[in-house]
Design a protein around this motif. Structure first.
Motif, PDB file in Angstrom:
ATOM      1  N   GLN A 108      -2.599   8.970  43.250  1.00  0.00           N
ATOM      2  CA  GLN A 108      -2.852   9.645  41.978  1.00  0.00           C
ATOM      3  C   GLN A 108      -3.233  11.106  42.202  1.00  0.00           C
ATOM      4  OE1 GLN A 108      -5.466   7.375  39.525  1.00  0.00           O
ATOM      5  NE2 GLN A 108      -5.250   8.688  37.741  1.00  0.00           N
ATOM      6  N   ALA A 130      -4.932  15.439  37.683  1.00  0.00           N
ATOM      7  CA  ALA A 130      -5.441  14.142  38.130  1.00  0.00           C
ATOM      8  C   ALA A 130      -6.909  13.957  37.755  1.00  0.00           C
ATOM      9  CB  ALA A 130      -5.255  14.011  39.643  1.00  0.00           C
ATOM     10  N   ASP A 158      -7.004  13.234  34.089  1.00  0.00           N
ATOM     11  CA  ASP A 158      -6.540  11.877  33.809  1.00  0.00           C
ATOM     12  C   ASP A 158      -7.611  10.846  34.149  1.00  0.00           C
ATOM     13  OD1 ASP A 158      -4.126  12.878  32.983  1.00  0.00           O
ATOM     14  OD2 ASP A 158      -3.048  12.373  34.829  1.00  0.00           O
TER      15      ASP A 158
END
Length: 538
Positions: A138, A196, A199
């Motif tokens: 990720q 990232a 998120d």
């Protein structure tokens, strides 16, 4: 949502209680679950101290002197160490600015990732390893299944910073303190890391305090922004309101910085001080630089830019003689430059100096500033006694530092002051050529602008030639005469500053320029969409 953190009337002090040095004075902050609060301000404003206080923690020599820090209804000030340890890593995590200084060099990344989940009883080793791989992926780390089994020195600075961000998420904490987490990243990598982080915060409803000196970055990350100065909050407002209509003069001054552009950027042709012909370099079997050809014009600044792993720092090591090339040749004033440091003469050693990215790790913490500067003066110029001390004092004047600082240790100076000491140390040898390796990346924008102005003045006064390594393209636009763009060890494009910024020819250069964060909260979303389109098209 719901309230998670309340800081009321926080006061931090250092030094004696009779005559304390006040670091934070009466700070009020609050944070809801899932909310991101940006802390901005110049060096010494108290941002990092406030972030650490939100964990119930202060650095050595600092003490809580008043106020309250309440996390999820529990007072952290005065809490026992055992209780704090049960919170730290599990419910409150911290991402430091310098990953290189924070990781244990004797343990692999995966060993350090799995430590917190195991100690806090969140998961076993096998499950933690699987989780690490998922978060590494990720965070856009290369070879996520394998990179965790490397040691910290075996990955780049940008990769290490991303690994630290993943490690902070290992226990899925309620609150993360991000302390300048992207200063070591190039602009394209920064897009992915910022995305990232955003998120992860949204996915797990994690609250965050995002400390940064980069106003464009904080505008992408924060729901609200708090501006700090001299240990106090100057102004707090929702991000869009703060960007569009700051109320305080100090806030407006922060928004206005980085307007500096050197007046002599188009300096024209100059003879080459250093010429590079067909140079290649390698680490073992891996080629890192491939057939480079360029010149560093005398008296000018050549910026070397590119993503993490493009070969910028390796090129500096080769020029400095720390890594002999496997092919090609460097020339100094048209004479061959000995590739190995140990074989270079005293005059060559004197003429090529370096200013390092991290003054914290490059200045000896046990020595006074006087000792730090006196050593290279003595070594390279032979001065002794009063002549030596006079030269040391002159160096302080050159970099606009008070001579009273000479008998202080580096820990007693601010980040910007320490970087000026690093510049003075490079000047102590009276060189012709200085390698500047990310010298402003760890500094806030006001301090960084002061350093850039200082370097331009010194270059003019002392006829210095600079190699300026940076991932900050705003800095390149401010200070460079010439730009060299590297990718995977090869030169993609090179030319004058205005030519590269105004009319780039190569797609890679255009991508770098469009990856520079803007003061627009929607910029990151648009930039990530562009990056995805580029990857899908390849």
């Amino acid at each position: 949502m719901g309230n998670l953190l309340n800081i009321r009337g926080l006061r931090l002090e250092a030094g004696s209680r009779a005559r304390p040095n006040v670091i934070i004075k009466g700070l009020d902050l609050e944070l809801d679950r899932g909310e991101v609060l940006g802390l901005v301000g110049e060096s010494g404003a108290g941002k990092s101290s406030a972030g650490l206080a939100a964990m119930g923690y202060v650095r050595d020599g600092v003490r809580f002197a008043g106020g309250s820090v309440e996390f999820d209804g529990t007072e952290l000030i005065g809490m026992g160490r055992g209780q704090l340890r049960r919170l730290h890593g599990k419910r409150i995590a911290y991402v430091a600015q310098s990953a290189a200084a924070s990781f244990n060099p004797a343990k692999t990344l995966i060993d350090q990732y799995t430590e917190a989940p195991r100690l806090h009883g969140v998961s076993g080793r096998a499950a933690a390893e699987q989780d690490a791989v998922a978060l590494y992926r990720q965070m856009q780390l290369p070879n996520p299944e394998e990179i965790g089994f490397r040691y910290p020195h075996q990955v780049s600075g940008g990769q290490l910073q991303r690994a630290m961000t993943a490690m902070a998420m290992a226990c899925r904490p309620d609150l993360i303190i991000f302390d300048e987490p992207t200063t070591a990243l190039d602009v394209t990598t920064q897009i992915e890391v910022l995305g990232a982080i955003r998120d992860i915060v949204e996915q797990y409803d994690t609250a965050a305090i995002y400390i940064t000196h980069d106003l464009a970055v904080v505008s992408q990350m924060a729901d609200r922004i708090c501006v700090m100065k001299d240990g106090a909050a100057v102004e707090t407002a929702p991000t869009k309101t703060m960007l569009d209509a700051p109320q305080e003069d100090y806030t407006r001054s922060l928004w206005a910085v980085r307007s500096f552009r050197r007046p002599d950027a188009e300096a024209g042709e100059a003879p080459a001080l250093i010429r590079c012909e067909g140079v290649s370099a390698a680490y073992g079997p891996m080629t890192v630089l491939d057939n480079l050809n360029f010149t560093f014009p005398r008296g000018q600044t050549t910026a070397v830019v590119g993503e993490s792993g493009s070969g910028k720092s390796t090129l500096a090591r080769v020029i400095a003689g720390l890594l002999p090339p496997v092919a090609g040749q460097f020339f100094w004033n048209d004479a061959p430059l000995e590739p190995q440091l140990a074989k270079r003469g005293a005059e060559t050693l004197r003429n090529i100096q370096m200013i390092y990215q991290s003054a914290d790790t490059s200045l000896n913490p046990r020595h006074s500033i006087r000792e730090i500067l006196a050593r290279p003066v003595r070594k390279f110029t032979g001065r002794r006694g009063q002549e030596l001390q006079a030269r040391v004092a002159e160096l302080m004047d050159l970099v606009d530092l008070d001579r009273a600082f000479l008998d202080r240790k580096p820990s007693e100076l601010s980040g910007g002051q320490k970087q000026r000491v690093g510049i003075a140390r490079a000047l102590a040898a009276e060189p012709e050529f200085i390698i500047c390796d990310e010298v402003t990346s760890a500094l806030d924008q006001l301090v960084a602008e002061g350093i850039l102005r200082l370097l331009v003045r010194l270059q003019t006064e002392l006829d210095l030639t600079f190699m300026f390594i940076t991932h900050d393209l705003a800095t390149v636009e401010a200070i460079a005469h010439k730009v060299i763009v590297l990718k995977n060890g090869q030169i993609v494009e090179q030319g004058g500053r205005d030519e590269i910024f105004g009319d780039p020819k190569q797609a890679y250069t255009k991508r770098l320029l469009t990856s520079v964060p803007q003061m627009d909260p929607e910029w990151l979303t648009e930039a990530r969409a562009r990056e995805r389109s580029l990857r899908e098209a390849q």
